[in-house]
Write an enzyme that holds these catalytic residues in place. Structure first.
Site, PDB file in Angstrom:
ATOM      1  NE  ARG A  46      45.088  25.656  26.063  1.00  0.00           N
ATOM      2  CZ  ARG A  46      45.682  24.703  25.318  1.00  0.00           C
ATOM      3  NH1 ARG A  46      46.408  23.767  25.884  1.00  0.00           N
ATOM      4  NH2 ARG A  46      45.539  24.695  24.010  1.00  0.00           N
ATOM      5  CE1 TYR A  98      33.128  31.528  47.783  1.00  0.00           C
ATOM      6  CE2 TYR A  98      33.432  29.887  46.071  1.00  0.00           C
ATOM      7  CZ  TYR A  98      33.137  31.176  46.459  1.00  0.00           C
ATOM      8  OH  TYR A  98      32.861  32.109  45.496  1.00  0.00           O
ATOM      9  CG  ASP A 170      39.688  27.249  50.077  1.00  0.00           C
ATOM     10  OD1 ASP A 170      40.417  28.248  50.272  1.00  0.00           O
ATOM     11  OD2 ASP A 170      38.668  27.284  49.368  1.00  0.00           O
ATOM     12  CE  LYS A 195      36.921  35.556  47.018  1.00  0.00           C
ATOM     13  NZ  LYS A 195      36.563  34.214  47.442  1.00  0.00           N
TER      14      LYS A 195
HETATM   15  C1  LIG Z   1      36.117  33.029  46.779  1.00  0.00           C
HETATM   16  C2  LIG Z   1      36.495  31.710  47.317  1.00  0.00           C
HETATM   17  C3  LIG Z   1      36.677  30.600  46.466  1.00  0.00           C
HETATM   18  C4  LIG Z   1      36.422  30.665  44.981  1.00  0.00           C
HETATM   19  O1  LIG Z   1      37.275  31.532  44.348  1.00  0.00           O
HETATM   20  P1  LIG Z   1      36.912  32.370  43.001  1.00  0.00           P
HETATM   21  O2  LIG Z   1      38.175  33.090  42.742  1.00  0.00           O
HETATM   22  O3  LIG Z   1      35.755  33.253  43.336  1.00  0.00           O
HETATM   23  O4  LIG Z   1      36.547  31.365  41.957  1.00  0.00           O
HETATM   24  C5  LIG Z   1      37.068  29.412  47.036  1.00  0.00           C
HETATM   25  N1  LIG Z   1      37.254  29.287  48.368  1.00  0.00           N
HETATM   26  C6  LIG Z   1      37.084  30.314  49.211  1.00  0.00           C
HETATM   27  C7  LIG Z   1      37.296  30.110  50.680  1.00  0.00           C
HETATM   28  C8  LIG Z   1      36.683  31.558  48.720  1.00  0.00           C
HETATM   29  O5  LIG Z   1      36.491  32.575  49.574  1.00  0.00           O
END
Ligand SMILES: *Cc1c(COP(=O)(O)O)cnc(C)c1O
Length: 388
Positions: A46, A98, A170, A195
């Site tokens: 961890r 998001y 982000d 993604k």
């Molecule tokens: C999918 C996504 C998240 C969250 O990510 P997870 O891996 O699904 O927890 C945050 N910000 C954006 C822009 C996303 O597309």
């Protein structure tokens, strides 16, 4: 070195024991110590793991950061960052953020005493008006989802810096191939590696990158203390996916540009939202801060014979053969979805209406297939969805 090289080599060296060229997956949860407290840099997985540390080093290099931190999901990364704040603090956040980020702020952090204001940051005056004496963080997501609004990272960071407020960007939709927010003044970058960074729709994961020493030290503590860490196997998969990030994002973006122009000229399409189009309201900012406009397009169909746009969108999605109707984005395969029914269903209808998320709005994650096959698939579905 350039990003095209860093994605393949940063943080990675042949294994000193075997010479293995690819990073070993070290599944061990614990590590032998020569004597109590005398270990080789790892004591418990961890706190630190060789496969994860390699991913973190590679990720840091991609954003031009000193430090990288891997998490079990993008939401795990977001939650851990928000734990750097205290009850009574205030966050200024983009209004088209998001859905999961909105939910963490509204349903998890608000009851714990963390306030948030959601503003459209295309209007910098509204952003300025949202700052309070207790504002401790600006959360910026650009391009936004699903409206693909683009915010001026440099301008937002300048306003925040004047008030000594850190900015977290982000960067999931853009990827470090398209834009590097730390170079534009951000304190930290967050990614859902689920993604584009992994890019193959087979991992859920998150990353944070930063060069700010105090922020990074606190995040390192929280990463271990909260424990939302990824498995070594997932870290390996993200490292493997990253190797093709540059070629993938280039192709995603080229395909998206072709489809966006074609959609914009199509008689059955009412509106197209794509940062690469000259008609995009923030196209000048796109040209300033993005190397490529990315692989995400949203659009609205004209109503079919029954006058119902949302119903036509449903028929349109069901008629596609190459595009898969699914949530998520950023994988090699093309995905399509209805935000109002799928990814954004948890956002109240009146807020969706304010943001422009019509019930018939369609979002596509353009894959790296042949763009001719993608266009033919859309074209055939336009025909069959028209209705009487
Ligand atoms: C999918 C996504 C998240 C969250 O990510 P997870 O891996 O699904 O927890 C945050 N910000 C954006 C822009 C996303 O597309």
């Amino acid at each position: 070195m350039k990003l095209e090289t860093l994605v393949i080599h940063a943080g990675q060296h042949p294994d000193p024991v075997s010479g293995a060229v690819m990073t070993p997956i070290v599944l061990s949860s614990t590590f032998a110590q020569d004597g109590p407290g005398n270990h080789k840099g790892y004591d418990y997985s961890r706190s630190g793991n060789p496969t994860r540390n390699t991913l973190e080093a590679c990720a840091a290099a991609l954003e031009g950061a000193e430090h990288g931190f891997a998490f079990s999901s993008g939401c795990g990364a977001t939650t851990t960052i928000l734990h750097t704040l205290r009850p009574g603090d205030h966050v200024v956040c983009g209004d088209d953020v998001y859905g999961g980020t909105f939910r963490i702020l509204d349903k998890v952090m608000k009851p714990m005493g963390l306030a948030a204001t959601f503003v459209d940051m295309t209007d910098l005056a509204r952003l300025e008006a949202a700052f309070r004496p207790e504002t401790k963080l600006v959360w910026l997501e650009t391009p936004s989802n699903p409206m693909l609004k683009v915010f001026d990272i440099e301008a937002v960071c300048a306003l925040a810096r004047a008030r000594n407020v850190p900015v977290v960007v982000d960067n999931t939709f853009a990827t470090p191939f398209a834009q590097q927010p730390l170079k534009l003044g951000a304190t930290a970058v967050v990614h859902s590696t689920t993604k584009y960074l992994n890019g193959h729709s087979d991992v859920v994961g998150g990353l944070v990158m930063s060069s700010d020493a105090a922020f990074s030290e606190r995040l390192r503590f929280l990463q271990n203390a909260i424990g939302a860490v990824p498995s070594p196997f997932d870290c390996f998969l993200v490292l493997r996916g990253l190797k093709t990030l540059a070629v993938r994002v280039q192709r995603h973006s080229e395909n998206a540009m072709v489809l966006a122009r074609w959609l914009e000229a199509h008689p059955d399409v009412a509106r197209v939202y794509y940062p690469g189009l000259e008609s995009h309201p923030q196209h000048a900012v796109v040209k300033k801060q993005m190397r490529v406009p990315g692989g995400m397009i949203s659009f609205v169909l004209k109503a079919g014979g029954d006058g119902d746009t949302a119903a036509r969108s449903q028929r349109f999605l069901s008629a596609l053969k190459v595009f898969t109707c699914a949530e998520s984005l950023g994988g090699v395969e093309s995905l399509i979805e209805l935000p109002a029914v799928m990814t954004h269903a948890s956002i109240p209808a009146e807020i969706r209406a304010q943001l422009g998320i019509d019930d018939g709005l369609i979002r596509i994650s353009v894959g790296i297939e042949s763009v001719d096959d993608l266009r033919d698939d859309l074209s055939a579905a336009f025909e069959t969805s028209r209705g009487a």
